[in-house]
Write a protein that holds these residues in place. Structure first.
Motif, mmCIF file in Angstrom:
data_model
loop_
_atom_site.group_PDB
_atom_site.id
_atom_site.type_symbol
_atom_site.label_atom_id
_atom_site.label_comp_id
_atom_site.label_asym_id
_atom_site.label_seq_id
_atom_site.Cartn_x
_atom_site.Cartn_y
_atom_site.Cartn_z
ATOM 1 N N GLU A 140 0.831 -1.198 0.000
ATOM 2 C CA GLU A 140 0.000 0.000 0.000
ATOM 3 C C GLU A 140 0.867 1.250 0.000
ATOM 4 N N GLU A 141 1.901 1.258 0.851
ATOM 5 C CA GLU A 141 2.822 2.392 0.840
ATOM 6 C C GLU A 141 3.542 2.471 -0.504
ATOM 7 N N ALA A 144 1.321 3.981 -3.128
ATOM 8 C CA ALA A 144 1.173 5.410 -2.844
ATOM 9 C C ALA A 144 2.407 6.179 -3.330
ATOM 10 N N ASP A 147 2.373 6.425 -7.224
ATOM 11 C CA ASP A 147 1.427 7.441 -7.703
ATOM 12 C C ASP A 147 1.974 8.860 -7.552
ATOM 13 N N ARG A 148 2.837 9.074 -6.558
ATOM 14 C CA ARG A 148 3.275 10.440 -6.241
ATOM 15 C C ARG A 148 4.624 10.834 -6.845
ATOM 16 N N SER A 195 -4.525 2.375 -5.212
ATOM 17 C CA SER A 195 -4.430 1.407 -4.119
ATOM 18 C C SER A 195 -3.605 0.218 -4.571
ATOM 19 N N ALA A 259 7.352 11.143 -1.061
ATOM 20 C CA ALA A 259 6.039 10.654 -1.466
ATOM 21 C C ALA A 259 5.333 9.921 -0.332
ATOM 22 N N ALA A 260 6.063 9.108 0.402
ATOM 23 C CA ALA A 260 5.453 8.370 1.510
ATOM 24 C C ALA A 260 4.969 9.324 2.599
ATOM 25 N N TRP A 263 1.753 10.902 1.433
ATOM 26 C CA TRP A 263 0.652 9.930 1.546
ATOM 27 C C TRP A 263 0.157 9.824 2.982
ATOM 28 N N ARG A 264 1.091 9.714 3.913
ATOM 29 C CA ARG A 264 0.685 9.616 5.322
ATOM 30 C C ARG A 264 -0.030 10.879 5.785
ATOM 31 N N PRO A 269 -2.020 12.548 -4.822
ATOM 32 C CA PRO A 269 -1.005 12.688 -5.871
ATOM 33 C C PRO A 269 -1.452 13.685 -6.932
#
Length: 369
Positions: A140-141, A144, A147-148, A195, A259-260, A263-264, A269
């Motif tokens: 999942e990370e 993410a 995507d970013r 996802s 990016a991570a 996301w958090r 994105p």
């Protein structure tokens, strides 16, 4: 701190003529006969065959410090050069061969299937890339992150560009490898996934078309690695200078961290259309760092300096946290001043007038001479 590993593909060349040599089997045999171990290193030498017999690949172990990665790259390039010499050839960190070549497909059912399925593009495909793996905590990370980082990947292609020549001609591109590579139907930038479930469903659907043999032929610019808990960024040419590889790896880890974190924090994105990413990738391949690039924030042409420093600013916080900011800044300044592999190759041709001499000098540089 996230771990980083690098895979590099190297060209095998005749030391007298500079022409590609279909000697992967002999090079790998030398590694096997030596016991499979590098002097002073733990574990087996990670030399592997690739699509064509004129190339080999190695993989570093995962490390957390860029100084360690630099040592790993120097070690394995030297080991590859040693085993190549034992087989009567040299290795060269060239993303395409400057001289004319008719590649020789490697032996094996997988490679024969690829040749039957894809025809001439598979037969002609002799390119050497650099793949950077960065650890992630979960799929999942990882998705993410994928995507970013999409808008920034073209800048890495520009920095690493090391393939100006193809079949004895100057292509006018800094990274012609990336143009040849994108003939594969699954290669290049892709749409947002959203996802991990959507990512795996898209991969499943692509394989089930029958066009691809398996998941290993998912050649996205960036993907979840099949064998490791990493994201794998695949846009870079193999770099002539190992210090450029380290620079690219540090920037990739900075992109993953940035990016991570976004996301958090719940930041969506950027919804950049894939058609625009393809244009940015083409522009980066054409220019390298010697012409206009597409700025990832504005999606308009800008100077290479502006775009490169925009990337640095984008990942600066992550670089600071990883202790990489000073190293990366100095490396970027030096790369912009000295030029990447594409510029160096063209300068060598201007000074020698001979593509074989270009290959010979690049082989020496690869071996650290």
């Amino acid at each position: 701190m996230r771990s980083v590993g690098v895979e590099e593909e190297l060209l095998l060349v005749n030391p007298r003529t500079g022409e590609p040599a279909a000697s992967a089997g002999a090079v790998l045999a030398s590694a096997l006969l030596s016991g499979g171990r590098a002097a002073g290193a733990d574990g087996e030498i990670p030399l592997e065959k690739e699509l064509q017999q004129e190339q080999v690949e190695f993989a570093t172990r995962p490390v957390t410090r860029m100084g360690e990665l630099a040592e790993e790259l120097r070690r394995w390039r030297a080991e590859a050069a040693r085993h190549a010499q034992a087989a009567g050839v040299q290795v060269a960190a060239l993303a395409t061969c400057p001289l004319t070549v008719e590649p020789t497909l490697s032996v094996g059912e997988r490679y024969q299937w690829i040749a039957r399925q894809f025809g001439l593009p598979a037969q002609e495909q002799l390119t050497c890339g650099c793949h950077v793996h960065v650890s992630v905590d979960s799929d999942e990370e990882g998705v993410a992150v994928l995507d970013r980082i999409r808008p920034w990947l073209s800048v890495l292609t520009a920095l690493s560009a090391n393939s100006p020549f193809w079949q004895g001609e100057d292509t006018g591109y800094g990274s012609y490898r990336s143009r040849v590579w994108n003939r594969w139907p699954s290669a290049g930038p892709v749409n947002l996934f959203g996802s991990a479930a959507a990512y795996h469903e898209r991969v499943r659907a692509m394989v089930e078309t029958g066009v691809l043999r398996d998941k290993g032929m998912i050649y996205f610019d960036a993907r979840l690695a099949a064998r490791y808990p990493t994201v794998e960024i695949r846009v870079a040419d193999v770099c002539l200078d190992a210090s450029t590889t380290v620079l690219v790896a540090a920037l990739v880890r900075g992109l993953v961290d940035t990016a991570a974190r976004a996301w958090r924090a719940g930041q969506a994105p950027a919804p950049v259309d894939t058609s625009l990413l393809r244009l940015a990738a083409w522009r980066a391949a054409r220019s390298g760092i010697d012409g206009q690039l597409i700025h990832p924030a504005t999606l308009r042409e800008d100077s290479p300096e502006a775009v490169v420093w925009a990337l640095y600013d984008h990942v600066r916080e992550a670089l600071d946290e990883n202790g990489d900011s000073d190293r990366v800044k100095a490396a970027l300044e030096e790369l912009l001043r000295r030029g990447n592999g594409a510029r160096v190759q063209r300068e060598l041709l201007r000074s020698t007038g001979d593509l074989a001499a270009v290959v010979s000098r690049c082989a020496q540089l690869t071996a650290g001479e």
